[in-house]
Design an enzyme around this catalytic site. Structure first.
Site, mmCIF file in Angstrom:
data_model
loop_
_atom_site.group_PDB
_atom_site.id
_atom_site.type_symbol
_atom_site.label_atom_id
_atom_site.label_comp_id
_atom_site.label_asym_id
_atom_site.label_seq_id
_atom_site.Cartn_x
_atom_site.Cartn_y
_atom_site.Cartn_z
ATOM 1 N N HIS A 58 0.772 -1.162 0.009
ATOM 2 C CA HIS A 58 -0.152 0.073 -0.026
ATOM 3 C C HIS A 58 0.944 1.070 -0.047
ATOM 4 O O HIS A 58 2.031 1.084 0.542
ATOM 5 C CB HIS A 58 -0.773 -0.163 1.329
ATOM 6 N N ASP A 80 2.855 -4.739 8.014
ATOM 7 C CA ASP A 80 1.817 -4.016 8.049
ATOM 8 C C ASP A 80 0.562 -4.887 8.071
ATOM 9 O O ASP A 80 0.281 -5.456 7.051
ATOM 10 C CB ASP A 80 1.666 -3.138 6.596
ATOM 11 N N GLN A 100 -4.646 -5.398 6.670
ATOM 12 C CA GLN A 100 -5.903 -6.295 6.133
ATOM 13 C C GLN A 100 -5.546 -7.786 6.917
ATOM 14 O O GLN A 100 -6.301 -8.597 6.359
ATOM 15 C CB GLN A 100 -5.426 -6.597 4.502
ATOM 16 N N CYS A 102 -4.548 2.511 -3.676
ATOM 17 C CA CYS A 102 -3.388 2.865 -3.251
ATOM 18 C C CYS A 102 -2.116 1.688 -3.330
ATOM 19 O O CYS A 102 -1.366 1.816 -2.452
ATOM 20 C CB CYS A 102 -3.621 2.987 -1.769
ATOM 21 N N LYS A 128 -10.626 -1.316 10.322
ATOM 22 C CA LYS A 128 -10.651 -2.385 9.282
ATOM 23 C C LYS A 128 -10.790 -3.785 10.142
ATOM 24 O O LYS A 128 -10.718 -4.794 9.812
ATOM 25 C CB LYS A 128 -9.422 -2.602 8.717
HETATM 26 C C1 LIG Z 1 -2.487 -2.855 3.443
HETATM 27 C C2 LIG Z 1 -2.971 -1.439 3.866
HETATM 28 N N1 LIG Z 1 -1.943 -0.804 4.643
HETATM 29 C C3 LIG Z 1 -2.308 0.493 4.956
HETATM 30 C C4 LIG Z 1 -3.271 0.961 4.953
HETATM 31 C C5 LIG Z 1 -3.786 2.228 5.456
HETATM 32 O O1 LIG Z 1 -4.614 2.228 6.443
HETATM 33 P P1 LIG Z 1 -5.120 3.746 7.049
HETATM 34 O O2 LIG Z 1 -5.569 4.423 6.184
HETATM 35 O O3 LIG Z 1 -6.051 3.424 8.188
HETATM 36 O O4 LIG Z 1 -3.850 4.318 7.874
HETATM 37 C C6 LIG Z 1 -4.459 0.201 4.325
HETATM 38 C C7 LIG Z 1 -5.777 0.831 4.118
HETATM 39 O O5 LIG Z 1 -6.125 0.864 3.217
HETATM 40 C C8 LIG Z 1 -4.267 -0.974 3.892
HETATM 41 O O6 LIG Z 1 -4.957 -1.952 3.218
#
Ligand SMILES: Cc1ncc(COP(=O)(O)O)c(C=O)c1O
Lengths: 143, 414
Positions: free
Chosen positions: B130, B207, B210, B371, B233
């Protein structure tokens, strides 16, 4: 052209009002309008003519003839192409002044807002800006 | 998921009753919510916890001696204990509350990176990250003269494990990658990568955005150095998340932001910083959100993650088979192990059109690059349409989604 920009906007709003706000019928009709849009010539469909949105692309070409601006446009998405065709129908073949002065209310009146601004997702908003810029640019060409 | 766990069948209709938002019409059709990887919906008990806090306990934490402040602080710290258990951290002080995954990663990149990254060092990420796990590393690498490198993936969307030995070297200082991919669903071999990284002395940030709603998380068993995730999430509130970090590392890291809470003593000539976790929690946090996160964790624990995962895997398999049966539809991300994400493209139909049509039919899916632009470049596509499932989704909803897809395809082939 005898009909003013406002007349045609009214016409478009009436057409859409018959769909009663049904989202599927609205999208279907927008797509049909796109399908009827005359194809853009390859020579106009250049990278320079891309006005970019976030999710969809719009090509816009302007030709200046007899003190009027003629627009040709296309999009890589069917729905945006339909919206683009409405803009072409309303604005192509107008004088620069008409374009600069045009108050494009139809988007609001048709409840089409969600197709443009909110998600920055298609090129329509950018296209409207670009059309105004052409209007301004060509108005300086007339005397 | 590969491990077969003994699971218990969940009463999905009963679970759905806990989610008021699901019972509504969108564009005249019953809502089918398949955008769970972006954010999932909140059960009534999470909503109640938010309301209860503001109705009964609202006070700033850590500072007051009065009863409300005491209650608010206790509830806030209670969530920290729940999170500790939820991820099996050694110590409660290793749980830091942040705004979400993005802030957790930025905190590590900025604080750990500024202290430990030097000219010539390397940070290794994967090709399916991401933007939140790319950009913070690009920024700190540029600042410190370090190099960002990328673990390659195969067409199925799996990290090419054979390539790792050439990439993970003594120059590698940090390996940062996702537990599960938001665009593809791929569950990454995190134990293996952590071992390889540690073998060269590199640190690892996972990270987990998910993963937390779907997979068991055991930071102790994984021996992971940092683990980042978002409350929203995992059935919790938006704007709140967690950074887990090993005490030994967190103590060596400088503060990320300055402000209240994070200090011991302040004078104009010198400030001494508070202990972890407070050192990293400057300012008044999203107190209500953190307190309500506790209810989200309870919700997941009561259902049982293995049961949730079994139900979601069932949905994923059902959707995968149905999509595979559709002419012109191609699933992007066909890894062996996946969380409940079905990303796909349809020949001749732009994802923007597909998303708008789906919405007109009451089905909420996500379209675009999610993203993960470098990942889309790898597949040579602009974006996908993504259906992602949560515990409250049903096979009947997938039928509605597939019917919708078929009728949209028919409209385009007219
Ligand atoms: C794999 C992953 N990393 C990071 C994020 C970013 O999360 P947040 O927007 O809650 O900071 C997301 C959310 O879309 C994600 O799916």
């Amino acid at each position: 052209m005898s009909n003013s920009i406002d007349d045609i906007q009214k016409e478009v709003v009436e057409e859409f009002s018959m769909l009663d706000g049904d989202m599927e019928m609205t999208i279907n009709y927008i797509m049909e309008l796109g399908e009827q849009l005359p194809p853009m010539s390859d020579s106009s469909k250049t990278d320079d003519n891309i006005v970019k949105g976030c999710q969809s692309k719009v090509w816009l070409n302007a030709d200046f003839k007899d003190n009027k601006i003629f627009f040709e446009a296309d999009s890589n998405t069917a729905i945006t192409k339909g919206l683009v065709s409405i803009l072409v129908r309303i604005l192509s073949g107008r004088s620069p002044k008409e374009i600069v002065d045009a108050d494009l209310r139809f988007i609001d009146q048709m409840g089409l807002n969600r197709f443009i601004g909110t998600q920055r997702s298609n090129g329509l908003g950018a296209m409207m800006k670009q059309i105004k810029i052409y209007g301004l640019a060509y108005s300086t060409k007339i005397n | 998921m590969s491990q077969i766990l003994e699971t218990q069948k969940l009463d999905i209709q009963k679970i759905r009753e806990e989610f008021p938002i699901l019972h509504q019409q969108v564009n005249g059709k019953p809502l089918v919510y398949f955008d769970n990887a972006a954010t999932n919906q909140k059960p009534q008990r999470v909503i109640d916890a938010l309301v209860h806090y503001y109705q009964h306990d609202n006070a700033n934490i850590n500072r007051g001696v009065h009863t409300l402040a005491e209650r608010a602080t206790a509830a806030y710290e209670n969530t920290r204990k729940s999170v500790q258990k939820f991820i099996n951290a050694n110590e409660v002080e290793e749980v830091i509350f942040t705004k979400g995954t993005s802030e957790s990663i930025n905190l590590v990149a900025s604080s750990w990176g500024r202290k430990f990254l030097n000219q010539g060092d390397e940070v290794l990420i994967s090709a399916m990250e991401h933007h939140s796990n790319i950009v913070p590393w690009q920024m700190i690498c540029e600042e410190r003269g370090a190099t960002l490198r990328v673990m390659p993936i195969n067409q199925a969307g799996e990290i090419i494990v054979e390539a790792l030995d050439d990439l993970i070297t003594e120059r590698t200082k940090m390996v940062a990658f996702n537990h599960a991919s938001n665009s593809l669903g791929t569950i990454n071999p995190i134990e293996l990568i952590i071992k390889k990284a540690h073998a060269v002395g590199a640190k690892v940030l996972v990270d987990g955005a998910q993963a937390t709603a779907h997979l068991p998380i055991d930071v102790k068993a994984l021996n992971v150095d940092f683990y980042a995730f978002s409350a929203h999430k995992m059935y919790g509130p938006t704007g709140t998340g967690v950074l887990y970090g090993k005490r030994s590392l967190l103590e060596k890291m400088p503060p990320y932001q300055g402000g209240g809470e994070m200090i011991k003593e302040v004078s104009f000539s010198k400030t001494t910083y508070n202990d972890i976790p407070y050192k990293f929690e400057a300012g008044t946090p999203g107190i209500a959100n953190v307190i309500a996160l506790n209810e989200a964790i309870n919700f997941i624990n009561e259902l049982g993650k293995a049961n949730i995962a079994a139900h979601e895997l069932n949905l994923l398999n059902y959707a995968t088979n149905a999509l595979n049966a559709i002419d012109g539809a191609n699933i992007i991300g066909t890894a062996k192990d996946k969380v409940s994400v079905a990303s796909f493209v349809v020949e001749g139909i732009h994802h923007f059109d597909l998303g708008m049509w789906m919405d007109a039919k009451g089905v909420a899916v996500r379209t675009g690059h999610h993203c993960t632009q470098p990942l889309m470049d790898f597949y040579g596509i602009e974006g996908t349409t993504r259906a992602s499932f949560a515990v409250y989704n049903t096979v009947e909803e997938i039928d509605i989604f597939i019917d919708a897809l078929n009728s949209i395809i028919k409209r385009f082939n007219k």
